[in-house]
Design a protein around this motif. Structure first.
Motif, PDB file in Angstrom:
ATOM      1  N   GLY A 171     -59.533  25.834   4.041  1.00 35.58           N
ATOM      2  CA  GLY A 171     -59.120  24.459   3.795  1.00 35.58           C
ATOM      3  C   GLY A 171     -57.808  24.047   4.426  1.00 35.58           C
ATOM      4  O   GLY A 171     -57.245  23.016   4.060  1.00 35.58           O
TER       5      GLY A 171
ATOM      6  N   ALA B 282     -59.830  18.672  -1.140  1.00 38.35           N
ATOM      7  CA  ALA B 282     -58.567  19.228  -0.658  1.00 38.35           C
ATOM      8  C   ALA B 282     -57.440  18.955  -1.640  1.00 38.35           C
ATOM      9  O   ALA B 282     -56.289  19.289  -1.366  1.00 38.35           O
ATOM     10  CB  ALA B 282     -58.219  18.646   0.717  1.00 38.35           C
TER      11      ALA B 282
ATOM     12  N   ASN C 289     -61.705  16.842   3.041  1.00 36.88           N
ATOM     13  CA  ASN C 289     -61.652  17.199   4.454  1.00 36.88           C
ATOM     14  C   ASN C 289     -62.665  16.365   5.239  1.00 36.88           C
ATOM     15  O   ASN C 289     -63.868  16.468   4.999  1.00 36.88           O
ATOM     16  CB  ASN C 289     -61.957  18.688   4.632  1.00 36.88           C
ATOM     17  CG  ASN C 289     -60.946  19.559   3.905  1.00 36.88           C
ATOM     18  OD1 ASN C 289     -59.755  19.412   4.101  1.00 36.88           O
ATOM     19  ND2 ASN C 289     -61.427  20.461   3.062  1.00 36.88           N
TER      20      ASN C 289
ATOM     21  N   PHE D 277     -61.152  25.045  -3.433  1.00 37.38           N
ATOM     22  CA  PHE D 277     -60.437  25.949  -2.551  1.00 37.38           C
ATOM     23  C   PHE D 277     -59.115  26.361  -3.168  1.00 37.38           C
ATOM     24  O   PHE D 277     -58.366  25.532  -3.670  1.00 37.38           O
ATOM     25  CB  PHE D 277     -60.125  25.269  -1.204  1.00 37.38           C
ATOM     26  CG  PHE D 277     -61.249  25.337  -0.223  1.00 37.38           C
ATOM     27  CD1 PHE D 277     -61.906  26.521   0.010  1.00 37.38           C
ATOM     28  CD2 PHE D 277     -61.637  24.213   0.471  1.00 37.38           C
ATOM     29  CE1 PHE D 277     -62.943  26.577   0.925  1.00 37.38           C
ATOM     30  CE2 PHE D 277     -62.670  24.260   1.385  1.00 37.38           C
ATOM     31  CZ  PHE D 277     -63.315  25.450   1.608  1.00 37.38           C
TER      32      PHE D 277
END
Length: 996
Positions: free
Chosen positions: A383, A697, A711, A757
């Motif tokens: 990420g 993100a 993203n 992430f």
């Protein structure tokens, strides 16, 4: 002697173990191991006959433990295992059995798993730690445990951790062992076993599991660590001459000025034992490589520098996978192992060169690409997308370094016939192919990785050629200037910044190219130009900072807070502790800000993007009369799972030990629930509309809005935003009941639950599902039915970094407030413009057109006025020169704006005719200076350039500027210096002209 019984046990690889033992269970056992493939097992390769430890076989021991006993491996329970002395010298088995990097990794993990260690997955390269930019060590994910801030989940663990370090990127490819991306194999003990077990197992792993000859292994220890010396020498059997005592700088690990610390011991492999024992330097890379580091975390360094024993002594080790692969695969450097060499081969193919026959410089370039591509792929997979700040700058720098290196190698095109295509994706495909045993998620994220690489490379190439030409020109000028002035050649910080800001050159690349030409860079000047615009990877912390804080003692006294907020908004609780300004107190009085620790709470503590609850703590007397009221405005998690309620005492006195009624504000909690569930629906809608490869993100779930970062490489179209809103509002209208379950992490992932992430999850996770729409791992609070959300509206969509977009939206009560506010603004606008709502757009467009026309008219009038003034001052021009007279005019034109000043200069050079030079200045606004230089062709032909001439003049006015040889503009911030600046311009112009 009694007769022997025989048992045939199946082992890995389909081979067999024949165990012979007498009827008495206490007798010796002899085991004969038959050869097996080297991959995937902790069992040693080669044919070895050895006498095994004595053991007892009872009905209570499992066959697994029986097999361990036969292998002289203790069957671990909850207590530290004893370790048998390891004195056996084995043959160098690696020369007969080629071993892959993947098998080394697996055998390491299996080795420690068989000794009671829990195999844990690698943490993300994006750490959950504000003190470091990227994951730089295997121990980082265990930092809270080492600090005592989080409870240990297991007594000991083993991992293969992906790591990134870029602080010495210039050494990549130049040495045999430096990398930006590497894997650190580690075994960790959290107060379970300590120095003796760590040393003996490290030796057993090295000499028996991996078959390294004991005669080729050297040991370093801390100079005062006699305990480690005794273990290595007396118990393991390493001769004194191969144990080196080293100082604090080399063999004493510290986490910072204060905090956990302890001596280290390292194992080195000797490539040239024939050189003997005299004058041995373990830092000699031509002879030794350190492959295993053991940190004995046994002390706490106090503020005064003194050491005290830690209550819990820990083990932190690291074995470099690439280094061990180099040793076992018998190649000259880490790059030629099977972990990296296939990537180098792909780059060689694209460059149409042979690595085997290439010169050293070409090999260096191929190694850089091989190394950097691993780091780039895994960073993007985790990420991290290219940008000019933080982690994004690290990956951008590596990408651009790889692109430039590839171009210098002669790589053109993508290798598939497109000469204008990007080549990094082709190499990245090889990295992704090799990722199977490192990170399974990389292949799933391959499309996004390749697309991002292609986009970033092509974007850089667009400016690279122009930037390279400009840099070459700058360096040539710096060298010429140095020769003329007898100084050291130096590129100005301003020029370096221009390359960075305009042409996308990371300053490190500029430094590398400049160094190749023998030119230094004024980095102080560069930093001044940068100001606060960037925070680069050089600012990243390259040390994992630990500190034993006072609150770790508090963690031992205060148990984890019991969270009841999923099921209730009010509960009785006991005040366990009070903190004021970070210090523990017994009571607090009215007006004081306080942090309250309760034994249980309905308050949600900020996590997962959702802000903490607001509410009130009530203290009542026996007759139910309120004696104290504390307003809670924030709740945070600390010390693992202790909830810290931050607030202000509004009435009375609050004391430790008192019972309180903890009550969450229900309206604000409902707003948070609405926005959190809406965030899940938003992610589901984004995946449907723009593609499954997009991922979260970051996020914020607040009472008044939600924010979702994701993203994606471009702005969303209006039609896409409309479709996202339509989908979400449709799901809201479906009135779907949410389902919440707690299940094992592996089951949740197998079921398709989305994980964030970089987020750390335990073995048991909470899964929030909107059936048929969304399933995510989430500990936040949510509505029971999507109908509670009522409505959803996107407020904005914008880019916040390269490859990262942000959507802000409102739902529920916040949606109603937003719509009402917009309606109020529209009514006021209609009233002001005296039109209906549907006519506002047309009316505003008409007004803007009228405004543009008026501004153009004003600008034209100003230009005419400036030209008129110029016609008056043209008579002040004077001639300079002997062989060729040049008409020169240097004047101040009062408060004329920059555009009008330009018109005046153009008029004057036309009026004065060639050759002529005009310098004009003005002060259009307070604290502002405008300058312009206009030279005719005859002046330029003499080598006098307007762009270079105007810069020093503007500098006197606190500014700068530049432009073309015949015309340039500049500005400044010191009007009081304009007169003297123009005098300098007049004098300099005379001097330069007269020199011809």
């Amino acid at each position: 002697m009694g007769g022997l019984q025989h048992s045939l046990l199946s082992i890995h690889g389909g081979k067999s173990l024949i165990v012979s033992f007498p009827s008495s269970s206490s007798s010796s056992v002899t085991a004969i191991w038959f050869p097996k493939p080297p991959h995937g097992s902790a069992v040693s390769t080669g044919i070895i006959t050895r006498t095994m430890a004595r053991f007892s076989l009872s009905i209570s021991r499992s066959e697994h433990c029986f097999l361990k006993a036969a292998r002289s491996v203790p069957c671990r329970t909850s207590t530290p295992a004893s370790v048998q002395p390891v004195t056996e010298e084995l043959e160098d088995k690696s020369k007969d059995f080629p071993v892959s990097g993947d098998s080394i990794r697996q055998r390491f993990l299996d080795f420690y798993a068989s000794r009671g260690h829990k195999i844990l997955p690698s943490a993300s390269l994006v750490p959950d730690d504000p003190t470091v930019l990227l994951t730089i060590a295997g121990m980082l994910q265990f930092k809270p445990i080492f600090l005592g801030k989080a409870p240990k989940q297991v007594p000991c663990a083993t991992t293969s951790q992906r790591c990134i370090r870029t602080n010495d990127v210039e050494n990549v490819g130049r040495t045999s062992r430096h990398h930006t991306f590497f894997e650190m194999l580690g075994n960790f003990s959290f107060g379970d076993y300590f120095k003796k077990e760590a040393i003996k197992w490290a030796w057993e792993l090295s000499t028996k599991e991996f078959g390294l000859p004991a005669s080729k292994l050297w040991i370093s220890i801390y100079e005062d660590d006699d305990e480690a010396f005794e273990i290595w020498n007396k118990e393991v059997g390493v001769p004194v001459e191969r144990i080196k005592r080293m100082g604090e700088e080399d063999n004493f690990w510290t986490s910072g000025v204060t905090g956990p610390c302890g001596p280290c011991s390292e194992i080195y492999y000797d490539f040239h034992p024939e050189r003997g024992y005299s004058d041995v330097d373990l830092g000699d890379d031509t002879r030794f490589i350190e492959f295993y580091n053991l940190v004995f975390m046994q002390y706490n360094k106090k503020d005064d520098g003194s050491l005290e024993l830690l209550k819990q002594q820990n083990i932190d080790t690291g074995l470099g996978l690439e280094r061990m692969a180099r040793i076992l695969q018998k190649v000259p450097n880490n790059y030629e192992t099977d972990l990296i060499y296939p990537i180098i081969e792909k780059a060689s193919e694209l460059a149409n060169v042979s690595y085997a026959t290439a010169d050293d410089h070409t090999k260096l370039s191929l190694k850089i690409i091989g190394d950097h591509m691993r780091a780039i792929v895994y960073l993007i997979s985790d990420g991290v997308f290219p940008s000019n700040i933080g982690r994004g700058y690290v990956v951008r720098r590596l990408i651009r370094r790889a692109v430039r290196t590839g171009r210098l190698l002669g790589i053109k095109g993508d290798g598939r016939g497109d000469l204008e295509g990007a080549f990094l994706p082709s190499i990245a495909e090889k990295v992704i192919e090799l990722s199977t045993h490192i990170d399974l998620d990389v292949k799933a994220r391959a499309p996004r990785i390749l697309e991002e690489l292609k986009r970033e490379e092509l974007r850089f190439v667009q400016t690279l050629e122009r930037g390279e030409k400009l840099l070459d020109q700058m360096l040539a000028e710096a060298l010429l200037s140095a020769r003329e002035n007898g100084t050291v050649p130096c590129l100005s910080g301003k020029d370096a910044f221009l390359l960075y800001d305009t042409f996308g050159f990371p300053v490190e690349i500029t430094m590398e190219v400049a160094e190749e030409r023998g030119v230094s860079i004024d980095m102080n000047g560069f930093d001044i130009e940068m100001e606060n615009q960037r925070r680069q990877s050089q600012a990243a912390h390259n040390v994992v900072k630990l500190a034993v804080e006072n609150d770790s003692d508090l963690a031992e006294k205060i148990p984890d807070t019991e969270f009841l907020g999923y099921n209730t908004l009010s509960t009785k609780a006991v005040v366990e502790s009070l903190m004021v300004n970070g210090k523990s107190v017994i009571q607090v009085s009215e007006g004081s800000d306080v942090e309250v620790l309760l034994n249980r709470t309905p308050f949600y503590a900020e996590s997962g993007g959702q802000i903490g609850d607001h509410g009130v703590l009530y203290v009542t007397s026996g007759n139910e009369q309120q004696t104290a009221v504390v307003e809670i405005k924030d709740v945070q998690k600390s010390l693992g799972n202790i909830f810290v309620h931050k607030g202000t005492v509004r009435e009375g006195v609050l004391e430790v030990g008192k019972e309180v009624e903890a009550t969450v504000d229900p309206n604000l909690r409902q707003r948070a629930k609405v926005h959190h569930t809406a965030t899940h629906l938003l992610q589901a809608a984004l995946k449907k509309v723009i593609g499954q490869e997009t991922s979260q993100a970051g996020s914020l779930v607040a009472f008044d809005r939600l924010r979702f970062d994701f993203n994606f490489h471009r702005p969303l179209l209006d039609t896409e935003l409309e479709e996202i809103e339509r989908l979400i509002n449709g799901w809201i209208g479906d009135a779907t009941l949410l389902q919440t379950k707690v299940m094992p992490l592996t089951d949740a992932k197998n079921a398709g639950a989305i994980a964030m992430f970089g987020e750390k999850y335990g073995e048991q996770v909470r899964v929030v599902e909107v059936p048929g729409v969304s399933m995510e791992l989430c500990g936040g609070t949510h509505v029971s039915n999507t109908a509670e959300i009522r409505a959803f509206k996107i407020i904005s969509e914008q880019g916040i970094a390269s490859g990262v977009r942000r959507i802000e939206a409102v739902a529920g009560e916040a949606f109603i407030e937003y719509i009402n506010a917009r309606d109020s603004h529209m009514k006021h606008l209609c009233s002001t413009l005296k039109v209906k709502a549907e006519e506002v757009t047309t009316r505003v467009e008409n007004l803007l057109e009228e405004l543009r026309a008026a501004r153009n008219e004003v600008a034209a009038l100003r230009a005419k006025a400036a030209v008129y003034k110029a016609s008056i001052i043209s008579s002040k021009a004077f001639s300079v020169g002997t062989s060729k007279e040049i008409r020169v005019l240097v004047e101040c034109m009062d408060d004329i704006d920059a555009d009008s000043l330009k018109s005046a200069a153009e008029y004057l050079v036309d009026t004065l005719q060639d050759p002529a030079a005009v310098i004009l200045g003005s002060c259009p606004d307070e604290g502002k200076v405008s300058l312009v230089a206009a030279f005719t062709k005859g002046v330029v032909d003499l080598g006098i350039q307007a762009g270079k001439f105007i810069g020093p003049v503007a500098k006197l006015c606190g500014g700068g500027g530049g432009g073309r040889p015949n015309f340039a503009q500049a500005g400044g911030r010191k009007p009081e210096n304009l007169s003297s600046a123009l005098e300098k311009a007049r004098a300099d112009l005379k001097r330069v002209i007269l020199s011809f």
